[in-house]
Design an enzyme around this catalytic site. Structure first.
Site: not given
Ligand code: SPV
Ligand code: MG
Length: 436
Positions: A90, A126, A205
């Site tokens: 990782h 990045i 409405d």
């Protein structure tokens, strides 16, 4: 035998940082990619641009990858226990931030299994999240937006939709996030409500605001967002008109239309039996649904049938009979509505509907039974929750208070201090306002 190296990845946007981790991992043995499924991602982040299958195709073709397995959980633990790798690799970015607990879990499990954790320095400059942010700022396409609702329904226990009636509410829904414990929560999409669309125009409405006008306004939300939209189609109007509405909505990238089984002058459902609520016949409404399904051109657009039996004071049996008929006629989902406060009619409906049909998505609008959490609604069998009017209902009282304060004080100082956001904040509210 070669050692097994586990590497978890979303792999939506491949970049040199990820290739670097794969290459580093390959030095220790066979790299197995644990590819996050939509389900694993949905409770923590936006869904990836690419589907699982598309991402798998890309990752399998990368030099140095030996195998790809689905990772169905945000936590690594279930897959580490299942595949028992010798190593997990990782980037060291998980030392900080909300995923720190993930790291702690991984160390514990690997230690217990006699494996090792390899942490490598994160490639500077990045990141997938940074690239995703840039992509997001470019917007989306109608096709990608349209499809995303079905993906969310499959991936999440319950899809969370908020009402939007303008560009500003669209921006709030697109960007608002809260961190609660280990979870980052945001809205999954927007509801183009007929109530708030018409109310924001000072109109009732009752389908008085025509389709062209409503779509003109919806465009403001579409311009500044990427999340899916569910359009409140009221009664759908005449079947001959509804078929055009379906195609227009698809062309704009709207994911679903909900039409209600009422006829005559439409009144808002929250009036309940205080207003005349006349339901269509089952046959009449089914033929409208069928005509809509025949008219649609994409595979992914959804026509959701809204049942107003409980609103009209009829029993749950009536709603069940109607909803099963609507699904048989081709409805891609059903919305069951009620204005009762205890939610028990909705709960009973959902449980009984699910005894017969365990897959058709159910939509609920808990305006009057807001005491139930999303987890509770999901437990009943509900797939989509719509907070149907909360952006407008929260804004209006604040505006009235501000207006009253200026009248009381004959100046704006108190109103500004008590009810307004700072000028600096509003100037910078809209991304891209200021020239750098
Ligand atoms: C809307 O938001 O316009 C709806 C939901 O249709 S309700 O107002 O509860 O009828
Ligand atoms: Mg409505």
């Amino acid at each position: 035998m070669a050692k097994k190296v586990y590497l978890g990845m979303i792999a939506d946007i491949m970049h040199p940082g990820l290739i670097n981790i794969i290459n580093e991992g390959a030095k220790y043995g066979d790299v197995i990619i644990g590819l996050y499924t939509d389900k694993a991602i949905a409770t923590h982040k936006r869904l990836p641009y690419l589907t699982y299958e598309q991402r798998e195709t890309v990752v399998r073709s990368i030099h140095g990858v030996s195998d790809v397995v689905p990772q169905d959980d945000w936590s690594y633990v279930p897959n580490l226990v299942k595949y028992k790798p010798d190593y997990i690799i990782h980037g060291d970015d998980w030392l900080q931030g909300p995923d720190k607990y993930i790291r702690d879990e991984v160390f514990k499990v690997m230690e217990a299994m006699g494996g090792k954790v390899i942490e490598i320095p994160y490639t500077k400059g990045i990141t997938s999240s940074g690239l995703a942010e840039e992509l997001e700022s470019l917007g989306t396409t109608p096709q990608a937006r349209l499809k995303s609702l079905r993906r969310l329904i499959t991936a999440k226990p319950i899809v969370r939709i908020m009402e939007s009636h303008c560009g500003l509410t669209g921006l709030i829904i697109e960007h608002t996030k809260v961190e609660v414990g280990n979870e980052v929560r945001e809205f999954d999409g927007m509801w183009a409500s007929s109530l708030t669309d018409s109310t924001s125009k000072g109109k009732p409405d009752i389908e008085a605001v025509d389709l062209t006008t409503r779509l003109h306004d919806l465009n403001d939300s579409l311009e500044v967002t990427t999340k899916p939209v569910i359009y409140d189609g009221d009664t759908g109007g005449k079947t001959e008109h509804f078929v055009f509405t379906v195609r227009t909505l698809e062309r704009l990238g709207v994911s679903a239309v909900i039409i209600e089984d009422k006829v005559g002058l439409k009144q808002n459902s929250l009036f309940g039996t205080d207003a005349v609520q006349t339901q269509d016949s089952i046959e009449g409404f089914c033929s409208k649904i069928q005509a809509g399904k025949e008219a649609q051109v994409t595979r992914d657009f959804m026509i959701i049938a809204r049942c107003e039996s409980l609103i009209a004071g009829k029993p749950v049996e009536d709603a069940l009979e109607r909803c099963h008929a609507y699904v048989a006629a081709g409805a891609d989902g059903i919305m069951i509505h009620s204005k009762n406060k205890d939610g028990q009619d909705i709960k009973e409906f959902c449980q009984r509907f699910r005894e017969v049909d365990n897959h058709t998505p159910i939509v609920a609008v808990p305006t009057t039974y807001g005491q139930f959490t999303e987890a509770e609604l999901a437990e009943w069998g509900i797939n989509i929750v719509i907070y149907a009017n909360h952006m407008l209902r929260s804004a209006y009282p604040a505006m009235v208070k501000c207006a009253e304060r200026i009248l009381e004080t004959t100046r704006c100082q108190e109103a500004s201090e008590e009810y307004c956001m700072p000028i600096k904040q509003i100037l910078n509210l809209i991304p891209g306002t200021k020239k750098k």
